[in-house]
Write a protein that holds these residues in place. Structure first.
Motif, PDB file in Angstrom:
ATOM      1  N   MET A 187       0.809  -1.225   0.000  1.00  0.00           N
ATOM      2  CA  MET A 187       0.000   0.000   0.000  1.00  0.00           C
ATOM      3  C   MET A 187       0.837   1.267   0.000  1.00  0.00           C
ATOM      4  O   MET A 187       0.461   2.271  -0.590  1.00  0.00           O
ATOM      5  N   GLY A 188       1.952   1.251   0.726  1.00  0.00           N
ATOM      6  CA  GLY A 188       2.697   2.490   0.882  1.00  0.00           C
ATOM      7  C   GLY A 188       1.876   3.519   1.631  1.00  0.00           C
ATOM      8  O   GLY A 188       1.165   3.207   2.585  1.00  0.00           O
ATOM      9  N   GLU A 189       1.937   4.752   1.164  1.00  0.00           N
ATOM     10  CA  GLU A 189       1.260   5.843   1.859  1.00  0.00           C
ATOM     11  C   GLU A 189      -0.226   5.922   1.539  1.00  0.00           C
ATOM     12  O   GLU A 189      -0.970   6.644   2.196  1.00  0.00           O
ATOM     13  N   GLY A 190      -0.681   5.225   0.506  1.00  0.00           N
ATOM     14  CA  GLY A 190      -2.101   5.208   0.194  1.00  0.00           C
ATOM     15  C   GLY A 190      -2.668   6.577  -0.099  1.00  0.00           C
ATOM     16  O   GLY A 190      -3.706   6.957   0.439  1.00  0.00           O
ATOM     17  N   SER A 191      -2.001   7.340  -0.960  1.00  0.00           N
ATOM     18  CA  SER A 191      -2.454   8.704  -1.248  1.00  0.00           C
ATOM     19  C   SER A 191      -3.746   8.739  -2.053  1.00  0.00           C
ATOM     20  O   SER A 191      -4.431   9.747  -2.072  1.00  0.00           O
ATOM     21  N   ASP A 192      -4.073   7.658  -2.731  1.00  0.00           N
ATOM     22  CA  ASP A 192      -5.317   7.617  -3.523  1.00  0.00           C
ATOM     23  C   ASP A 192      -6.089   6.340  -3.213  1.00  0.00           C
ATOM     24  O   ASP A 192      -7.061   6.366  -2.467  1.00  0.00           O
ATOM     25  N   ILE A 193      -5.658   5.224  -3.781  1.00  0.00           N
ATOM     26  CA  ILE A 193      -6.343   3.956  -3.517  1.00  0.00           C
ATOM     27  C   ILE A 193      -6.095   3.548  -2.068  1.00  0.00           C
ATOM     28  O   ILE A 193      -4.962   3.515  -1.606  1.00  0.00           O
ATOM     29  N   ASP A 194      -7.173   3.239  -1.336  1.00  0.00           N
ATOM     30  CA  ASP A 194      -7.024   2.907   0.070  1.00  0.00           C
ATOM     31  C   ASP A 194      -7.409   1.450   0.328  1.00  0.00           C
ATOM     32  O   ASP A 194      -7.761   0.694  -0.575  1.00  0.00           O
ATOM     33  N   PHE A 195      -7.324   1.074   1.599  1.00  0.00           N
ATOM     34  CA  PHE A 195      -7.660  -0.286   1.999  1.00  0.00           C
ATOM     35  C   PHE A 195      -9.042  -0.689   1.508  1.00  0.00           C
ATOM     36  O   PHE A 195      -9.245  -1.803   1.020  1.00  0.00           O
ATOM     37  N   GLY A 196      -9.996   0.226   1.674  1.00  0.00           N
ATOM     38  CA  GLY A 196     -11.376  -0.104   1.351  1.00  0.00           C
ATOM     39  C   GLY A 196     -11.552  -0.554  -0.081  1.00  0.00           C
ATOM     40  O   GLY A 196     -12.205  -1.561  -0.372  1.00  0.00           O
ATOM     41  N   GLU A 197     -10.967   0.177  -1.011  1.00  0.00           N
ATOM     42  CA  GLU A 197     -11.134  -0.155  -2.422  1.00  0.00           C
ATOM     43  C   GLU A 197     -10.432  -1.455  -2.774  1.00  0.00           C
ATOM     44  O   GLU A 197     -10.949  -2.261  -3.565  1.00  0.00           O
ATOM     45  N   ILE A 198      -9.264  -1.681  -2.214  1.00  0.00           N
ATOM     46  CA  ILE A 198      -8.547  -2.925  -2.487  1.00  0.00           C
ATOM     47  C   ILE A 198      -9.316  -4.117  -1.935  1.00  0.00           C
ATOM     48  O   ILE A 198      -9.468  -5.156  -2.598  1.00  0.00           O
ATOM     49  N   LEU A 199      -9.851  -3.968  -0.731  1.00  0.00           N
ATOM     50  CA  LEU A 199     -10.636  -5.055  -0.155  1.00  0.00           C
ATOM     51  C   LEU A 199     -11.878  -5.330  -0.984  1.00  0.00           C
ATOM     52  O   LEU A 199     -12.280  -6.486  -1.170  1.00  0.00           O
ATOM     53  N   ASP A 200     -12.519  -4.277  -1.485  1.00  0.00           N
ATOM     54  CA  ASP A 200     -13.697  -4.469  -2.334  1.00  0.00           C
ATOM     55  C   ASP A 200     -13.362  -5.327  -3.549  1.00  0.00           C
ATOM     56  O   ASP A 200     -14.129  -6.199  -3.949  1.00  0.00           O
ATOM     57  N   TYR A 201     -12.209  -5.054  -4.154  1.00  0.00           N
ATOM     58  CA  TYR A 201     -11.814  -5.842  -5.316  1.00  0.00           C
ATOM     59  C   TYR A 201     -11.562  -7.290  -4.920  1.00  0.00           C
ATOM     60  O   TYR A 201     -12.005  -8.228  -5.598  1.00  0.00           O
TER      61      TYR A 201
END
Length: 894
Positions: A187-201
């Motif tokens: 993830m790194g700093e997650g400046s745009d894509i966050d945990f929520g969107e990745i989990l949704d995928y």
């Protein structure tokens, strides 16, 4: 069911590596080489300003010079180049980028450059992973777009990690254990894509059967909890957190001083239905067991062994780990008496004697598994004369397929029992070299089961009462104090807020003089209690500000003066309003409890319950929960405390009115949901006995809510939107109810889909499905109301509740637009239901601040297109599919 919007990131058909290089040791060389050798089947393009060939492949100087579409670009160039490169990507139509950076590559203006890069990406509709990321790996499609030098096998687990360093450690550990991944996301700093969107995928990814998460800090608790809850309802999720802190919450009340942020994080994960572990080994072991579909319905374990020594050691480990040993039923004991040798242990652990044959092991384990008091079985085999470890292992593997309860195998020894371990590995049977480790995993499995019950809880409205809470009156009290610049409500004000929510309190009145105190005491009747009233004195006992059981006027006058003198001596600058007079409560069987709310900077309001009075701090007895509560969650809070042991009949004391206590927890939960300005609250003591409950003392701290100003924006979990429940009568006289969908609607929703005509199902789902799959059904009925809404119209027909129609929207990542869906039962079409359901959906979307609603409608679905025109949607040809039309409606004008 169109592809997820992150598909270009996770399953790109074409990848460009910007900064691809042949220079040994460079990040560009590492990433490009990894993709080349990992077996990626899509198109791969090197982008390099100075080279025409990279690894023998023709290179271009700019992404825009690539012929054909590009889904994903991986940046391996210095940070200062990123704004220009992302503009090139935008003009090329790239959908996603990964920002990989050398850890030593620091520049003074780096933060500003990264901010500019992300802003430019948003302008072009590009999604950004990173920066400071190791990269992205999708072993199932042979893509390793990272600078990780090790091997990553393909498997069914997904790993999402904030820390690149910890990610590499996890991958190295997994490789040594032969574990594989469907995805590895740094993830790194997650400046745009966050945990929520990745989990949704990952929830929608059929290649992923379990999800592992490393987190260090949470940026947006609402989105994090929302995504975790959605994921945990479909797939096992295991979390490891670095940076565990025992720092107490920075609050004012005693409740806050007793709680540390690690407690809150653990509680939040439990409420999300996920399992937290503390080590990398536990992370992968738990994930492997859960992904193999091991489940338990409780936490009681039985131990079957052919060696009493190891059995007792395992029992000791269970007790020390808080795992209860199952109490075998009389029927089980009788059956084992009949089947086992005369000198078997006649209890748990079940020692079946050292010479146990494979058949004896099988009989003992099967009998134990049939006991309703047993939730799981640990089988310990010790190689002794006359035993057959391999045959026993094979029988255990076959038995696991017959029974629903989990079996945990521990074959003691090494080389001698290696063949048995191979059997367990082949058959995916949980096996451990030591019984102690098996106990730990069983405990985690039981915790996971408990957490799964928590995630299924969707608290609805409190049961209808004759008099609803007076929310307006409570808000006025709070607003008055805040307008006066006060954060601490007086005890009288605090109790007035409690009374507005029907929480019984001991009445208190303010006396500014001794004469007024005498008059109030005569009104209440002696004996009475005197308490100092000062906005500067939170805990009255600390300054000698409380006197109990005052029985005469003479004593009252003397104590009135003494309290004020003591308070002025201890706190000379305190502003003293006067003395509160209260009746002295006589509750001989009362138990002192504490109920309150504290504030966590990440997760917002946190409810607390436990022992009260002076025992609150001494016993350190408390249970936490995120609001909102329902009956199950309230009971769980009560059951989770030590003080619960004396709430039933105890010695000469009758049991307390548990229903009254539970109702008070639910009302406090409702209070903090509806009053976001409540920052902290404490009722201590709350007296509970057979007569009910009574708040003897209360204090409320108020502050203007920060951040998300939407309704319930102050909470990590959005409550059930009761305000959307509506009763109405259709034009034909049918009485219906429109309400947000709930988890218990799953069977009704499935029956509704089955009852649709083939044409209606195709129009709604654009496929020929006959019913919803289990994951889709869970997804449709177990909602996070903050980012999606499903409204159901139901009616009672022939004594049975039936669904007539459903409308829903899904919020997009921009938090401003949403996609809708609508379906009306065939027998109920033509009655104006479609208009009603869409108008209610518009209202719900506007409440969440959504500005645009859109959808895809089959071009030949004339009825739906006519309805769209009637509702004010703009209808356009679909940009990508002639069989579809694109409909758009503006909900809120800018």
């Amino acid at each position: 069911m169109k592809p997820h919007y992150l598909t270009p990131l996770f399953a790109p058909k074409a990848v460009a590596v910007v900064g691809a290089s042949d220079t040994a040791g460079s990040i560009g060389q590492a990433i490009f080489s990894n993709i080349l050798v990992s077996g990626y089947k899509g198109k791969l393009y090197p982008v390099n300003l100075n080279r025409k060939l990279v690894a023998g492949i023709a290179a271009v100087s700019s992404v825009r010079m690539i012929e054909g579409p590009v889904d994903l670009a991986v940046f391996a160039t210095p940070v200062r180049t990123w704004p220009a490169v992302v503009k090139d990507c935008g003009k090329k139509g790239v959908k996603a980028v990964v920002l990989v950076k050398e850890f030593g590559d620091f520049e003074p203006l780096e933060a500003e450059v990264i901010e500019e890069t992300v802003a430019s990406a948003r302008k072009y509709g590009i999604r950004v992973l990173g920066p400071n990321t190791l990269g992205l790996m999708r072993p199932i499609i042979g893509m390793n777009a990272s600078n990780y030098a090790g091997r990553v096998k393909s498997g069914n687990l997904a790993l999402v990690a904030q820390s690149s360093a910890l990610c590499t450690a996890m991958l190295d550990w997994a490789d040594a254990k032969g574990m594989g991944f469907s995805s590895v996301v740094s993830m790194g700093e997650g400046s745009d894509i966050d945990f929520g969107e990745i989990l949704d995928y990952l929830v929608a990814d059929h290649n992923t059967q379990g999800i592992l998460i490393h987190t260090h800090h949470i940026h947006d608790a609402r989105r994090f909890m929302s995504a975790l809850r959605a994921a945990a309802r479909s797939k096992p999720v295991v979390v490891i957190k670095s940076g565990r802190s025992d720092a107490h919450l920075n609050g004012i009340t005693e409740s806050s001083h007793l709680i540390d942020d690690a407690d809150v994080f653990d509680m939040a994960l439990a409420r999300a239905g996920v399992l937290r572990v503390n080590t990398i080994a536990q992370l992968f072991t738990a994930a492997r067991v859960l992904a193999a579909n091991y489940r338990t319905q409780g936490g009681r374990i039985a131990i079957v062994t052919n060696g009493i020594g190891p059995g007792i050691l395992a029992a000791d480990s269970a007790i020390s780990n808080g795992v209860p040993l199952a109490q075998l039923s009389p029927e089980t004991l009788a059956q084992l008496d009949h089947e086992m040798p005369r000198d078997w242990s006649r209890g748990n652990p079940i020692d079946i004697i050292g010479d146990a044959s494979p058949a004896r092991f099988r009989t003992a384990v099967k009998v134990a598994a049939q006991d309703p008091n047993v939730d799981g079985i640990l089988v310990i085999f010790t190689p002794q004369a006359g035993t057959d470890h391999l045959a026993t292992a094979e029988l255990m593997a076959s038995l696991q397929k017959e029974i629903q309860k989990p079996l945990f195998m521990s074959w003691l020894g090494d080389a001698r029992v290696a063949a048995s371990r191979e059997v367990f590995s082949r058959e995916k049977i949980a096996h451990f070299r030591t019984p102690e480790f098996a106990i730990e995993v069983f405990r985690a499995l039981a915790a996971f089961h408990h957490n799964q019950q928590l995630v299924l809880q969707t608290p609805g409205p409190l049961k209808e009462e004759a008099t609803p809470p007076n929310i307006h009156a409570a808000r006025e009290i709070i607003e008055t104090a805040m307008n006066q610049g006060r954060e601490v409500l007086s005890e009288i004000e605090s109790k007035m807020v409690l009374e507005a929510f029907h929480i019984p309190t001991n009445p208190a009145r303010l006396a500014r003089t001794a004469d007024e105190a005498v008059e109030l005491a005569q009104t209440f009747g002696y004996p009475v209690v005197l308490k100092i009233d000062s906005p500067d004195i939170l805990y009255k006992s600390d300054v000698g500000g409380v006197e109990l059981n005052i029985r005469t006027e003479i004593a009252l006058r003397a104590m009135f003066s003494a309290i004020i003198e003591r308070a002025r001596e201890k706190m000379p600058n305190a502003n003293i309003n006067g003395i509160m007079v209260q009746p002295m409560v006589k509750r001989p069987y009362g138990r002192e409890l504490m109920l309150g709310c504290t504030h966590d900077n990440t997760f917002g309001p946190v409810l607390t319950f436990g022992a009260g009075g002076i025992a609150a701090e001494a016993l350190d007895d408390r249970k936490l929960s995120l609001p909102p509560l329902n009956d199950y969650l309230a009971n769980s809070m009560i059951d989770g405390t030590r003080v619960n042991r004396i709430l039933g009949s105890f010695k000469n004391m009758p049991a307390i009115d548990r229903e009254a206590l539970k109702a008070t927890l639910l009302r406090v939960s409702e209070m903090v949901c509806e009053l976001p300005a409540i920052y902290e609250m404490e009722i201590n003591p709350l007296i509970a006995d057979e007569q009910g409950v009574l708040a003897l003392d209360a204090r409320i701290i108020v502050r203007a809510p920060q951040g998300n100003r939407r309704r319930y924006g102050h909470m990590a979990i959005m409550p059930y939107p009761t305000d959307l429940v509506e009763y109405m009568t259709l034009r034909d006289g049918t009485e219906v109810m429109i309400r947000p969908m709930r988890p218990e609607d799953a069977d009704m929703q499935q029956e509704f889909v089955r009852s649709l005509s083939e044409e209606s199902r195709f129009n709604r789902y654009m496929s020929s499905i006959k019913e919803l799959s289990r994951p889709v059904l869970v997804r449709f009925t177990q909602l996070d109301y903050d980012r999606e809404m499903a409204l159901s119209m139901v009616a009672t027909i022939d004594g049975k509740t039936q669904q007539l129609a459903a409308s829903r929207y899904f919020m997009n990542p921009d938090n401003e637009s949403c996609e809708f869906a609508l379906v009306v039962g065939d027998n109920w079409q033509g009655r104006g239901i479609g208009v009603i359901m869409m108008e209610r959906l518009f209202d719900a979307a506007r409440q969440q601040g959504l500005k645009i609603m859109y959808g895809e409608v089959l071009a030949n679905n004339k009825g739906m297109l006519k309805l769209m025109g009637k509702l004010g949607f703009k209808v356009d040809p679909h940009p990508e599919d002639r069989a579809l039309t694109w409909v758009t409606k503006v909900l809120i004008e800018d």
